[in-house]
Motif scaffolding. Sequence first.
Motif, PDB file in Angstrom:
ATOM      1  N   ASN A 274       0.842  -1.199   0.000  1.00 43.12           N
ATOM      2  CA  ASN A 274       0.000   0.000   0.000  1.00 43.12           C
ATOM      3  C   ASN A 274       0.873   1.244   0.000  1.00 43.12           C
ATOM      4  O   ASN A 274       2.049   1.189   0.354  1.00 43.12           O
ATOM      5  CB  ASN A 274      -0.915   0.006   1.228  1.00 43.12           C
ATOM      6  N   THR A 275       0.270   2.370  -0.386  1.00 38.03           N
ATOM      7  CA  THR A 275       0.997   3.644  -0.396  1.00 38.03           C
ATOM      8  C   THR A 275       1.016   4.284   0.986  1.00 38.03           C
ATOM      9  O   THR A 275       1.611   5.340   1.163  1.00 38.03           O
ATOM     10  CB  THR A 275       0.352   4.622  -1.389  1.00 38.03           C
ATOM     11  N   GLN A 276       0.362   3.672   1.946  1.00 34.85           N
ATOM     12  CA  GLN A 276       0.362   4.167   3.322  1.00 34.85           C
ATOM     13  C   GLN A 276       0.406   2.978   4.271  1.00 34.85           C
ATOM     14  O   GLN A 276       0.070   1.853   3.894  1.00 34.85           O
ATOM     15  CB  GLN A 276      -0.889   5.009   3.598  1.00 34.85           C
ATOM     16  N   LEU A 277       0.864   3.235   5.500  1.00 37.98           N
ATOM     17  CA  LEU A 277       0.892   2.152   6.485  1.00 37.98           C
ATOM     18  C   LEU A 277       0.660   2.708   7.875  1.00 37.98           C
ATOM     19  O   LEU A 277       0.860   3.893   8.135  1.00 37.98           O
ATOM     20  CB  LEU A 277       2.219   1.385   6.417  1.00 37.98           C
ATOM     21  N   SER A 278       0.252   1.843   8.753  1.00 42.85           N
ATOM     22  CA  SER A 278       0.083   2.187  10.163  1.00 42.85           C
ATOM     23  C   SER A 278       1.036   1.318  10.983  1.00 42.85           C
ATOM     24  O   SER A 278       1.603   0.339  10.483  1.00 42.85           O
ATOM     25  CB  SER A 278      -1.352   1.934  10.610  1.00 42.85           C
ATOM     26  N   ASN A 279       1.193   1.673  12.248  1.00 43.80           N
ATOM     27  CA  ASN A 279       2.032   0.896  13.152  1.00 43.80           C
ATOM     28  C   ASN A 279       1.542  -0.552  13.202  1.00 43.80           C
ATOM     29  O   ASN A 279       2.330  -1.498  13.091  1.00 43.80           O
ATOM     30  CB  ASN A 279       1.983   1.543  14.538  1.00 43.80           C
ATOM     31  N   ARG A 280       0.243  -0.729  13.339  1.00 41.39           N
ATOM     32  CA  ARG A 280      -0.336  -2.075  13.448  1.00 41.39           C
ATOM     33  C   ARG A 280      -0.107  -2.877  12.168  1.00 41.39           C
ATOM     34  O   ARG A 280       0.257  -4.058  12.215  1.00 41.39           O
ATOM     35  CB  ARG A 280      -1.839  -1.964  13.723  1.00 41.39           C
ATOM     36  N   GLN A 281      -0.315  -2.250  10.994  1.00 43.22           N
ATOM     37  CA  GLN A 281      -0.128  -2.957   9.724  1.00 43.22           C
ATOM     38  C   GLN A 281       1.327  -3.384   9.528  1.00 43.22           C
ATOM     39  O   GLN A 281       1.601  -4.493   9.068  1.00 43.22           O
ATOM     40  CB  GLN A 281      -0.570  -2.048   8.567  1.00 43.22           C
TER      41      GLN A 281
END
Length: 320
Positions: A274-281
């Motif tokens: 993905n073009t974005q991510l989160s800490n959890r991902q």
Amino acid sequence: MGKKELALLSEIESLERLLYRLPDNHSSREFIQVEIFKAIAGKRGEERLFRKMIEFEIEEQYRFLKNICLSRGRWKVQMDGLLLTERGAIVIESKNISGQLYFDDSTGEFSRTTTEGVKTIMEDPTVQLNKHIRFLTLFFKQQNIDLPISGIIVFTSKHCEFLSKPKQHHICKTYQLVDYLFDILQEFPLKSKPQDLSEIQKLLEQSRTPYKRKPLCQLYSIEETELFTGILCTSCKSLNMMRKHKKGWLCVDCQAVDPLAFQHTVREYFSLINTQLSNRQLRKFCKLDSPYMTSRLLGAYDLETAGALRNRTYFLKKND
């Protein structure tokens, strides 16, 4: 100490890492292997073309620009090469296609026959070249640049044979390129007042549009859940890297140490998922347990962020 900049992995490295994460029985493995082969062959072909351009030299001023990405609204083009001279501009398109090549002037079709005798109808590369010439013509007109434009398609594979070539286009092999360029230059009219090529080059570079690559899983319709997770060991290709000591990440399987393993995995996420991510991902992708440690590791990189700390989203910084 400044934060580290991050960028996408190269196309070839992204494909290779996608393959490492696919199960052996995955339906896309063979396709991805072919894509890797094509990408490597295409890269080598471009390099052969660029090396051949070293042999091009004329007395008048000229500029050779590589990988020109431009846009007019939603219309985007990517030209492999652009030769600017005082007489005119030449769009150079590189094609790495092997086999017997046939251009049918009566139907406008282009086909390739392999050494095994398999015939495939392919997109006619002259259509792409014409599109790029039309685009550049409009771009030059908008910028008040009075420079005629032509183009050439260079087949870079060492294993291609022309059975026929279209009469209205310049098409050659890599070793023929320089001679063809001189022939095209003779077709341009002589100008009493040459254009300032340094200004045109500057304008083109200022107008470059960053090429946006789609994450490979989105491009090939592969779900993230189909991939193996973990941090890749570049030595043994296992996904069992763990943070053991200050020197870096340690592979449980082969004991190799890599200080950049996490950094490359973040780049891998942006390149594949993905073009974005989160800490959890990212924790799920890397098989990490600690949100605090992951947040601290991400804080070392120069990333765009959105949202509060608990729900923060990270993005790669856009190129100006």
